[in-house]
Design an enzyme around this catalytic site. Structure first.
Site, mmCIF file in Angstrom:
data_model
loop_
_atom_site.group_PDB
_atom_site.id
_atom_site.type_symbol
_atom_site.label_atom_id
_atom_site.label_comp_id
_atom_site.label_asym_id
_atom_site.label_seq_id
_atom_site.Cartn_x
_atom_site.Cartn_y
_atom_site.Cartn_z
ATOM 1 N N LYS A 1 0.831 -1.206 0.000
ATOM 2 C CA LYS A 1 0.000 0.000 0.000
ATOM 3 C C LYS A 1 0.874 1.268 0.000
ATOM 4 O O LYS A 1 2.088 1.191 0.188
ATOM 5 C CB LYS A 1 -0.957 -0.037 1.206
ATOM 6 C CG LYS A 1 -1.825 -1.292 1.237
ATOM 7 C CD LYS A 1 -2.807 -1.381 0.076
ATOM 8 C CE LYS A 1 -3.233 -2.773 -0.321
ATOM 9 N NZ LYS A 1 -4.095 -3.524 0.547
HETATM 10 C C1 PLP Z 1 -5.047 -4.529 0.866
HETATM 11 C C2 PLP Z 1 -6.521 -4.550 0.775
HETATM 12 C C3 PLP Z 1 -7.323 -5.103 1.776
HETATM 13 C C4 PLP Z 1 -6.787 -5.887 2.919
HETATM 14 O O1 PLP Z 1 -5.868 -5.238 3.696
HETATM 15 P P1 PLP Z 1 -4.895 -6.123 4.617
HETATM 16 O O2 PLP Z 1 -4.141 -5.096 5.374
HETATM 17 O O3 PLP Z 1 -4.034 -6.937 3.704
HETATM 18 O O4 PLP Z 1 -5.751 -6.960 5.495
HETATM 19 C C5 PLP Z 1 -8.693 -5.006 1.650
HETATM 20 N N1 PLP Z 1 -9.256 -4.393 0.614
HETATM 21 C C6 PLP Z 1 -8.533 -3.861 -0.381
HETATM 22 C C7 PLP Z 1 -9.221 -3.169 -1.504
HETATM 23 C C8 PLP Z 1 -7.138 -3.934 -0.338
HETATM 24 O O5 PLP Z 1 -6.415 -3.413 -1.337
#
Ligand code: PLP
Length: 374
Positions: A186
């Site tokens: 992210k």
């Molecule tokens: C990364 C992501 C998640 C999950 O986040 P985590 O921190 O990996 O649990 C959920 N929804 C979207 C759209 C994502 O990109």
């Protein structure tokens, strides 16, 4: 002698030496679990989101589950969401005992088609989990008008949208619940982690309970447990990473945007018409450019395309396969053809490399590889 080109992954975190030193300092401090660094990160995030209460967790996924629990959504309730997301978005609905109801996506933005939401609302609909895909926000005016009209709680899956804005206001600084992920891919990361923006201190207190076994303190030597919580707290090790990343968030996002602009300029105006490939929406006002997607025409095999690009040293992702076609969801009655736009995008989408430490020549290398692989 030919040398193979340097491998370019589709994403990679940028971590400075100060952050590495800050993590080492936590390790030496003797306090590794949730402590002062978590509090500091939560305070910074709260001011980033306009003073709203924020709590951190060990994933983005669990923040959505906890938001559903705080909203009192569970067995017998329906929650509307998009089939075009990471599977976590729908899994959390099942996890709390509610029923996911999918609504197809807009072919351009790849976000849930808000024009189709009303047709999916029933007397059991209690909430909606829209996703700001790749950091491109949903139409927030329309989303909250729908939510108000139908008394729906909104849990924004803003996992990809830190720093995105809607008409000049940051995603997460207004609205109902907003859930962010700090997973390593992210725009800022803590290894694994996430945060939830809440509406008031009562919700924040409840979030604290749900993240640590439902425990609340009743005095210096007393605790009580009155809700069923889990183990979702963030460590100070992770929070130290987050604090280091926060310092660069605006610069990271500015670099992503500049690289995205360079992708458009390098592909050129004729590219879509000549190849049938779809580029993302060129929204320079709202998106944090979490990812740069292209959708291949159906005549091109994605697997072959990805292999050819890999042979040229370029790693691609695909975000995402339509959730309702996974076995778990087929077993719940979903089948092919129900959400044709999400299905087409899910089969043909690829994610091109985009991360802050890339440079313009990397973008040019990707574009010429894409053109030669088509
Ligand atoms: C990364 C992501 C998640 C999950 O986040 P985590 O921190 O990996 O649990 C959920 N929804 C979207 C759209 C994502 O990109």
């Amino acid at each position: 002698m030919s040398t193979s080109p340097v491998f370019l992954p589709f994403t990679k975190p940028t971590i400075d030496e100060d952050t590495i030193a800050a993590v080492a300092e936590v390790l030496r401090s003797g306090w590794l679990t949730s402590g002062p660094k978590v509090k500091e990160l939560e305070a910074q995030l709260s001011s980033y989101f306009g003073g709203r209460p924020v709590r951190t967790f060990n994933s983005g996924t669990c923040t959505m589950e906890i938001a559903l629990r705080i909203a009192g959504i569970g067995a017998g309730d329906e929650v509307i969401t998009t089939p075009n997301s990471w599977v976590a978005t729908a899994n959390v609905i099942i996890e709390v005992g509610a029923t996911p109801v999918f609504v197809d996506i807009d072919p351009k933005t790849h976000n849930i088609d808000l024009n189709k939401v009303e047709a999916a609302i029933t007397p059991r609909t209690k909430g909606i989990i829209p996703v700001h895909m790749c950091g491109l926000p949903c139409d927030m005016d329309m989303l909250y008008a729908l939510a108000e009209k139908h008394h729906l709680r909104v849990i924004e899956d803003a996992a990809q949208a830190i720093g995105s804005t809607w008409k000049g206001r940051r995603i997460g600084s207004f609205g109902d619940f907003a859930s962010f992920s700090f997973q390593v891919n992210k725009n800022i990361m803590t290894g694994e982690g996430g945060c939830l923006v809440l509406n008031n201190e009562a919700e924040a207190k409840l979030a604290e309970k749900y993240r640590l076994q439902g425990v609340s303190r009743t005095g210096l030597d007393g605790i009580d447990v009155d809700v069923l919580g889990g183990k979702y707290n963030m460590t100070d090790i992770a929070a130290a990473m987050g604090l280091g990343q926060m310092k660069h968030l605006e610069a990271f996002n500015a670099k992503r945007k500049a690289l995205a602009q360079h992708y458009f300029a390098t592909f050129g105006n004729e590219f879509e018409a000549q190849t049938g490939v779809e580029l993302p929406v060129a929204d320079w006002n709202h998106s944090n450019w979490h990812m740069f997607h292209i959708v291949l025409p159906e005549s091109v095999s994605r697997a072959e395309f990805m292999q050819k690009m890999l042979d040229m040293g370029i790693g691609l992702g695909y975000h995402y396969r339509a959730i309702h076609l996974f076995t778990l969801y087929r077993e719940r009655g979903f089948t092919d053809g129900m959400f044709p736009i999400a299905e087409r995008v899910g089969k043909q989408i690829v994610t091109l490399p985009l991360f802050p430490s890339m440079n313009e020549s990397d973008v040019e290398r990707v574009v010429s590889a894409v053109k030669s692989c088509l």
